[in-house]
Design an enzyme around this catalytic site. Structure first.
Site, short mmCIF file in Angstrom:
data_model
loop_
_atom_site.label_atom_id
_atom_site.label_comp_id
_atom_site.label_asym_id
_atom_site.label_seq_id
_atom_site.Cartn_x
_atom_site.Cartn_y
_atom_site.Cartn_z
N LEU A 126 14.42 45.57 40.60
CA LEU A 126 13.58 45.48 39.40
C LEU A 126 12.18 45.00 39.78
CD1 LEU A 126 13.58 45.69 36.27
CD2 LEU A 126 14.07 43.23 36.24
N LYS A 132 23.84 48.65 47.50
CA LYS A 132 25.29 48.39 47.42
C LYS A 132 25.72 47.26 48.35
CE LYS A 132 25.96 52.61 48.75
NZ LYS A 132 24.59 53.15 48.68
N ASP A 181 21.48 54.14 48.93
CA ASP A 181 20.49 53.08 49.16
C ASP A 181 20.12 52.33 47.88
OD1 ASP A 181 20.47 53.97 51.80
OD2 ASP A 181 18.87 55.40 51.39
N GLN A 191 26.93 55.93 50.48
CA GLN A 191 26.13 57.02 49.89
C GLN A 191 26.06 56.79 48.37
OE1 GLN A 191 28.80 58.25 52.39
NE2 GLN A 191 27.16 57.49 53.67
N GLY A 194 23.85 52.88 55.65
CA GLY A 194 23.09 51.73 56.17
C GLY A 194 23.02 50.73 55.04
N HIS A 195 23.77 49.65 55.15
CA HIS A 195 23.88 48.66 54.08
C HIS A 195 23.23 47.35 54.53
CE1 HIS A 195 27.59 50.97 52.32
NE2 HIS A 195 26.47 51.67 52.31
P1 GDP Z 1 22.64 50.40 50.35
O1 GDP Z 1 22.75 51.53 51.30
O2 GDP Z 1 22.99 50.81 48.95
O3 GDP Z 1 23.40 49.17 50.77
O4 GDP Z 1 21.10 49.99 50.32
P2 GDP Z 1 20.12 49.85 51.61
O5 GDP Z 1 20.43 48.58 52.29
O6 GDP Z 1 20.10 51.09 52.39
O7 GDP Z 1 18.72 49.81 50.87
C1 GDP Z 1 18.40 48.84 49.93
C2 GDP Z 1 17.16 48.08 50.43
O8 GDP Z 1 16.61 47.34 49.36
C3 GDP Z 1 17.47 47.08 51.51
O9 GDP Z 1 16.37 46.96 52.35
C4 GDP Z 1 17.69 45.79 50.73
O10 GDP Z 1 17.43 44.62 51.49
C5 GDP Z 1 16.68 45.95 49.64
N1 GDP Z 1 17.03 45.34 48.34
C6 GDP Z 1 18.24 45.22 47.74
N2 GDP Z 1 18.10 44.69 46.51
C7 GDP Z 1 16.78 44.46 46.33
C8 GDP Z 1 16.01 43.96 45.25
O11 GDP Z 1 16.51 43.63 44.18
N3 GDP Z 1 14.65 43.89 45.44
C9 GDP Z 1 14.05 44.27 46.60
N4 GDP Z 1 12.73 44.17 46.68
N5 GDP Z 1 14.76 44.75 47.64
C10 GDP Z 1 16.10 44.86 47.50
P1 IMO Z 2 24.07 54.56 52.11
O1 IMO Z 2 25.53 54.18 52.15
C1 IMO Z 2 21.10 57.72 51.60
C2 IMO Z 2 22.19 61.69 53.04
C3 IMO Z 2 21.41 62.23 54.22
C4 IMO Z 2 21.45 63.72 53.89
C5 IMO Z 2 22.84 63.91 53.31
C6 IMO Z 2 23.88 64.42 54.29
O2 IMO Z 2 23.20 53.73 52.99
O3 IMO Z 2 23.59 54.66 50.71
P2 IMO Z 2 25.20 63.28 56.31
O4 IMO Z 2 24.70 62.64 57.57
O5 IMO Z 2 26.00 62.39 55.44
O6 IMO Z 2 25.89 64.59 56.54
O7 IMO Z 2 23.85 63.65 55.49
O8 IMO Z 2 23.23 62.62 52.83
N1 IMO Z 2 22.82 60.37 53.27
C7 IMO Z 2 22.37 59.23 52.73
N2 IMO Z 2 21.27 58.99 51.98
N3 IMO Z 2 21.96 56.71 51.88
C8 IMO Z 2 23.08 56.94 52.61
O9 IMO Z 2 24.03 56.03 52.79
C9 IMO Z 2 23.29 58.24 53.10
N4 IMO Z 2 24.26 58.81 53.88
C10 IMO Z 2 23.97 60.10 53.95
O10 IMO Z 2 20.10 61.73 54.24
O11 IMO Z 2 20.52 64.01 52.89
MG MG Z 3 21.60 52.53 52.73
#
Ligand code: GDP
Ligand code: IMO
Ligand code: MG
Length: 431
Positions: free
Chosen positions: A333, A17, A14, A225, A41-42
């Protein structure tokens, strides 16, 4: 020749990416997912419109780009079809641009049942998985009994394989986990439907990528991840079931390691974690609350609150060298705006000793006390900055300190969720 770029997470996932992959896809011809599954979840935000992707590569919103799901990804066909439908309802032509490796292991409903039953059985020692069947599907792959996407296209073989596999899963569910068995015939019927719906998308991804690379076109490899969730290098057993590190970009898509010219390590300006496991810099105070609420730290897949803490440079430095990161991207940031003092963990104290590298063992890691460096915070908003010089001096110092500690050049800074809230100081594709 164009360079090829890996984008991956340096923390516990999270990091943002998806946003960075979407942004950099402007310079790529193809985007490839190489590990994980729909546990990811991206989130992409473009002009205020939010799209959350789980299995579909984050290049899909760029109409000219081809999106590949490599052999290292475990595929839940029902989740993939639902995601494709959702994209098409939003007017995005997904079906003709998504290509799935016939070697991808299939996640069956019985894998989901096993994942959830095992978590229940673990009780207070639960890993906190996403409950999507990821671990059991990778187990079957390693045990050489798994079903692969290509088999969905050959009904007679698929039928006998699925019946055998579900019978085995049912034995575990009933006898070991005290759970309900599944109707194997219903799973076979689902597989038939999935095969029909997905057959035009099932290809030899390695061979497609070879042609793209031979033509000198640029490929972006999208990690899911984060490094600290890697099955080998993460905080085992509180990890996911795949290698999330850069080496997997090659093995999980079918390209050689010399294909990967740049590795972009994405870090949040602080740290978050979903699920159980050690987290030395976790905060339980009002600063932690601020990070969670201002950062909207709720899981994009499960909606669970993310645990929040200060930036852990000890863990992140190790993650950078594990991946040979040669390009750093700092996100979120803006979430630190208004925090009076910011802290960076630069060492751990364990049994009286000062450690500069994290212990491998999770039990030892959970006993580590963070040692902090304190830096002044900044009041002025960082959102909307177009150049580093637009940032408050203290924010710039913070970024410089992170890059120094992680020994990687700072190439990208993100100060908001939208595609446009990003400063690209150097394009990792070298254009
Ligand atoms: P990922 O799994 O690495 O793709 O990240 P996620 O989408 O799960 O979580 C990142 C969250 O932060 C999402 O809700 C994005 O919309 C948000 N996000 C990404 N970059 C920024 C940023 O620079 N500032 C803020 N405030 N939110 C951001
Ligand atoms: P993105 O790509 C954050 C965590 C789960 C749990 C552990 C194992 O959005 O960054 P699993 O279902 O993979 O066997 O769970 O890994 N986990 C993540 N945490 N972001 C993710 O993906 C994750 N995918 C799995 O919360 O701790
Ligand atoms: Mg995510």
């Amino acid at each position: 020749m164009a360079g090829n770029v890996v984008v991956l997470g340096i923390q516990w996932g999270d990091e943002g990416k998806g946003k960075i992959v979407d942004l950099l896809t402007e310079s790529a011809h193809a985007v490839v997912r190489f590990q994980g599954g729909h546990n990811a979840g991206h989130t992409l935000v473009i002009g205020g419109t939010k799209t959350v992707l789980h299995l579909v590569p984050s290049g899909i919103l760029r109409p000219e780009v081809r999106c590949f799901v490599g052999n290292g990804v475990v595929v839940a066909p029902d989740a993939l079809l639902a995601e494709i439908n959702e994209l098409e309802l939003a007017g995005i032509d997904a079906r003709s641009r998504i290509f799935i490796s016939s070697a991808c292991p299939v996640i069956l409903p019985s894998h989901v049942a096993l994942d959830q039953a095992r978590e229940r059985a673990r009780g207070s020692n639960a890993i906190g998985t996403t409950g999507r069947g990821i671990g059991p599907a990778y187990e079957d792959k390693a045990a050489r009994r798994g079903l692969r996407m290509g088999e969905l296209l050959d009904l007679p073989t698929c039928t006998s394989h699925v019946l055998e596999l579900v019978e085995y899963h049912n034995f575990l569910l009933r006898k070991l986990l005290n759970s309900d068995a599944l109707d194997a015939a219903a799973v076979v019927a689902q597989c038939q439907m999935w095969g029909e719906a997905l057959s035009p998308m099932i290809v030899d991804v390695a061979s497609e990528l070879e042609s793209i690379l031979k033509a000198g076109e640029a490929v972006l490899f999208e990690g899911a991840q984060g490094t600290l969730l890697d099955i080998d290098h993460g905080t085992y057993p509180f990890v996911t079931s795949s290698n999330t590190t850069a080496g997997a970009a090659a093995s999980g898509s079918g390209v050689g390691p010399r294909t990967l010219s740049r590795v972009v390590g994405v870090v949040k300006a602080y740290t978050t974690r979903v699920g159980s496991g050690p987290f030395p810099t976790e905060l339980f105070d009002s600063v932690g609350g601020h990070l969670a609420s201002k950062g909207h730290e709720l899981g994009a897949t499960t909606g669970r609150p993310r645990r929040c803490g200060w930036f852990d440079a000890v863990a992140a430095r190790r993650a950078c060298w594990l991946n040979s990161v040669n390009s750093l991207c700092v996100t979120k940031l803006d979430v630190l705006d208004g925090v009076p003092q910011v802290q960076i963990c630069t060492g751990y104290r364990l049994d009286g000793a000062l450690l500069e590298t994290p212990p491998i063992d999770s039990r030892a890691l959970s006993r580590c006390e963070p040692v902090y460096e304190v830096m002044p915070g900044w009041e002025q908003p960082t959102a909307g900055a177009k150049r580093l010089s637009d940032l408050p001096t203290a924010a710039r110092c913070y970024l410089e300190r992170l890059a120094t500690l992680l020994e990687a050049p700072l190439d990208i800074v993100s100060t908001g969720p939208d595609r446009q809230d990003t400063m690209v100081l150097r394009n990792p594709f070298g254009q």
